[in-house]
Design a protein around this motif. Structure first.
Motif, PDB file in Angstrom:
ATOM      1  N   ASN A 287       0.918  -1.274  -0.008  1.00 56.27           N
ATOM      2  CA  ASN A 287       0.024   0.115   0.011  1.00 56.27           C
ATOM      3  C   ASN A 287       0.921   1.270  -0.126  1.00 56.27           C
ATOM      4  O   ASN A 287       0.473   2.251  -0.657  1.00 56.27           O
ATOM      5  CB  ASN A 287      -0.885  -0.144   1.186  1.00 56.27           C
ATOM      6  CG  ASN A 287      -1.849   0.995   1.212  1.00 56.27           C
ATOM      7  OD1 ASN A 287      -2.396   1.389   0.077  1.00 56.27           O
ATOM      8  ND2 ASN A 287      -2.316   1.698   2.308  1.00 56.27           N
ATOM      9  N   ALA A 288       2.065   1.234   0.991  1.00 58.72           N
ATOM     10  CA  ALA A 288       2.937   2.391   0.997  1.00 58.72           C
ATOM     11  C   ALA A 288       3.562   2.554  -0.507  1.00 58.72           C
ATOM     12  O   ALA A 288       3.412   3.689  -0.988  1.00 58.72           O
ATOM     13  CB  ALA A 288       3.915   2.142   2.143  1.00 58.72           C
ATOM     14  N   VAL A 289       3.698   1.325  -1.001  1.00 62.21           N
ATOM     15  CA  VAL A 289       4.489   1.583  -2.435  1.00 62.21           C
ATOM     16  C   VAL A 289       3.604   2.114  -3.583  1.00 62.21           C
ATOM     17  O   VAL A 289       3.842   3.108  -4.396  1.00 62.21           O
ATOM     18  CB  VAL A 289       5.095   0.239  -2.953  1.00 62.21           C
ATOM     19  CG1 VAL A 289       5.595   0.308  -4.528  1.00 62.21           C
ATOM     20  CG2 VAL A 289       6.340  -0.047  -2.088  1.00 62.21           C
ATOM     21  N   ALA A 290       2.218   1.689  -3.455  1.00 59.11           N
ATOM     22  CA  ALA A 290       1.209   2.179  -4.243  1.00 59.11           C
ATOM     23  C   ALA A 290       0.738   3.605  -4.100  1.00 59.11           C
ATOM     24  O   ALA A 290       0.709   4.292  -5.132  1.00 59.11           O
ATOM     25  CB  ALA A 290      -0.058   1.420  -3.962  1.00 59.11           C
ATOM     26  N   GLN A 291       0.944   4.288  -3.030  1.00 64.29           N
ATOM     27  CA  GLN A 291       0.846   5.550  -2.591  1.00 64.29           C
ATOM     28  C   GLN A 291       1.915   6.344  -3.230  1.00 64.29           C
ATOM     29  O   GLN A 291       1.675   7.349  -3.752  1.00 64.29           O
ATOM     30  CB  GLN A 291       0.565   5.753  -1.072  1.00 64.29           C
ATOM     31  CG  GLN A 291      -0.629   5.152  -0.582  1.00 64.29           C
ATOM     32  CD  GLN A 291      -0.787   5.361   0.778  1.00 64.29           C
ATOM     33  OE1 GLN A 291       0.291   5.537   1.620  1.00 64.29           O
ATOM     34  NE2 GLN A 291      -1.955   5.378   1.541  1.00 64.29           N
ATOM     35  N   GLN A 292       3.003   5.722  -3.092  1.00 58.40           N
ATOM     36  CA  GLN A 292       4.220   6.747  -3.710  1.00 58.40           C
ATOM     37  C   GLN A 292       4.235   6.338  -5.101  1.00 58.40           C
ATOM     38  O   GLN A 292       4.728   7.622  -5.811  1.00 58.40           O
ATOM     39  CB  GLN A 292       5.903   6.048  -3.143  1.00 58.40           C
ATOM     40  CG  GLN A 292       5.753   6.234  -1.652  1.00 58.40           C
ATOM     41  CD  GLN A 292       7.141   5.413  -1.315  1.00 58.40           C
ATOM     42  OE1 GLN A 292       7.589   4.269  -1.861  1.00 58.40           O
ATOM     43  NE2 GLN A 292       7.633   5.816  -0.143  1.00 58.40           N
TER      44      GLN A 292
ATOM     45  N   ASN B 206       1.553   6.510  -6.956  1.00 61.81           N
ATOM     46  CA  ASN B 206       0.719   7.482  -7.188  1.00 61.81           C
ATOM     47  C   ASN B 206       1.099   8.945  -7.379  1.00 61.81           C
ATOM     48  O   ASN B 206       0.752   9.521  -8.199  1.00 61.81           O
ATOM     49  CB  ASN B 206      -0.662   7.212  -6.169  1.00 61.81           C
ATOM     50  CG  ASN B 206      -1.811   8.092  -6.887  1.00 61.81           C
ATOM     51  OD1 ASN B 206      -2.042   8.025  -7.898  1.00 61.81           O
ATOM     52  ND2 ASN B 206      -2.371   8.543  -5.852  1.00 61.81           N
ATOM     53  N   ALA B 207       1.708   9.183  -6.265  1.00 61.25           N
ATOM     54  CA  ALA B 207       2.494  10.374  -6.114  1.00 61.25           C
ATOM     55  C   ALA B 207       3.570  10.757  -7.219  1.00 61.25           C
ATOM     56  O   ALA B 207       3.405  11.865  -7.711  1.00 61.25           O
ATOM     57  CB  ALA B 207       3.435  10.662  -4.757  1.00 61.25           C
ATOM     58  N   VAL B 208       4.138   9.820  -7.454  1.00 58.73           N
ATOM     59  CA  VAL B 208       5.155   9.931  -8.758  1.00 58.73           C
ATOM     60  C   VAL B 208       4.445  10.269 -10.090  1.00 58.73           C
ATOM     61  O   VAL B 208       4.744  11.126 -10.865  1.00 58.73           O
ATOM     62  CB  VAL B 208       6.199   8.747  -8.780  1.00 58.73           C
ATOM     63  CG1 VAL B 208       6.968   8.753 -10.042  1.00 58.73           C
ATOM     64  CG2 VAL B 208       6.958   8.943  -7.500  1.00 58.73           C
TER      65      VAL B 208
ATOM     66  N   ASN C 138       2.388  13.789 -14.348  1.00 62.27           N
ATOM     67  CA  ASN C 138       1.199  14.293 -15.000  1.00 62.27           C
ATOM     68  C   ASN C 138       1.337  15.916 -15.200  1.00 62.27           C
ATOM     69  O   ASN C 138       1.021  16.491 -16.110  1.00 62.27           O
ATOM     70  CB  ASN C 138      -0.145  13.778 -14.338  1.00 62.27           C
ATOM     71  CG  ASN C 138      -1.194  14.212 -15.348  1.00 62.27           C
ATOM     72  OD1 ASN C 138      -1.123  14.181 -16.338  1.00 62.27           O
ATOM     73  ND2 ASN C 138      -2.179  14.563 -14.455  1.00 62.27           N
ATOM     74  N   ALA C 139       1.842  16.186 -13.987  1.00 62.49           N
ATOM     75  CA  ALA C 139       1.855  17.783 -13.896  1.00 62.49           C
ATOM     76  C   ALA C 139       3.145  18.352 -14.826  1.00 62.49           C
ATOM     77  O   ALA C 139       3.059  19.085 -15.319  1.00 62.49           O
ATOM     78  CB  ALA C 139       2.300  18.127 -12.407  1.00 62.49           C
TER      79      ALA C 139
END
Length: 127
Positions: free
Chosen positions: A64-69, A71-73, A78-79
């Motif tokens: 879950n932590a890796v998935a959140q990271q 997602n942030a990346v 995208n930005a």
């Protein structure tokens, strides 16, 4: 009162019943020990299952932590892509303006060339 023989028979009967009760009690004790041993094995298995469940939970939390990271990346990427697109649009607009200026410069050059030809024609002596 009963005879001594009756008392002896009754005593033998009581002794036999007592021995049977003792044998049954010993069997019940043996069964209880086996049940206790099985219960200990079940408890050991339950502890192992609990340990595996805790490890699985820890792995799930890490995932879950890796998935959140990730997602942030992805959001940052995208930005950056949106900014790059905006810069590309601005560069395209500048390129269009530069093309328009080049066309105007080409038109001016053609006019200058026409003027030069006229000047050349005027400068030619008439013999």
């Amino acid at each position: 009162m009963g005879s001594i023989d009756d008392v002896g028979k009754k005593r033998e009967s009581t002794l036999r019943t007592s021995k049977q009760a003792n044998a049954v009690a010993q069997q019940a004790n043996a069964v209880a020990q086996q049940v206790n041993a099985v219960a200990q094995q079940v408890n050991a298995v339950a502890q192992q299952v609990n340990a595996v469940a805790q490890q699985a939970n820890a792995v799930a939390q890490q995932a879950n932590a890796v998935a959140q990271q990730a997602n942030a990346v992805a959001q940052q990427a995208n930005a950056v892509a949106q900014q790059a697109n905006a810069v590309a649009q601005q560069a395209n607009a500048v390129a269009q303006q530069a093309n328009a200026v080049a066309q105007q410069a080409n038109a001016v050059a053609q006019q200058a060339n026409a003027v030069a030809q006229q000047a050349n024609a005027v400068a030619q002596p008439d013999f």
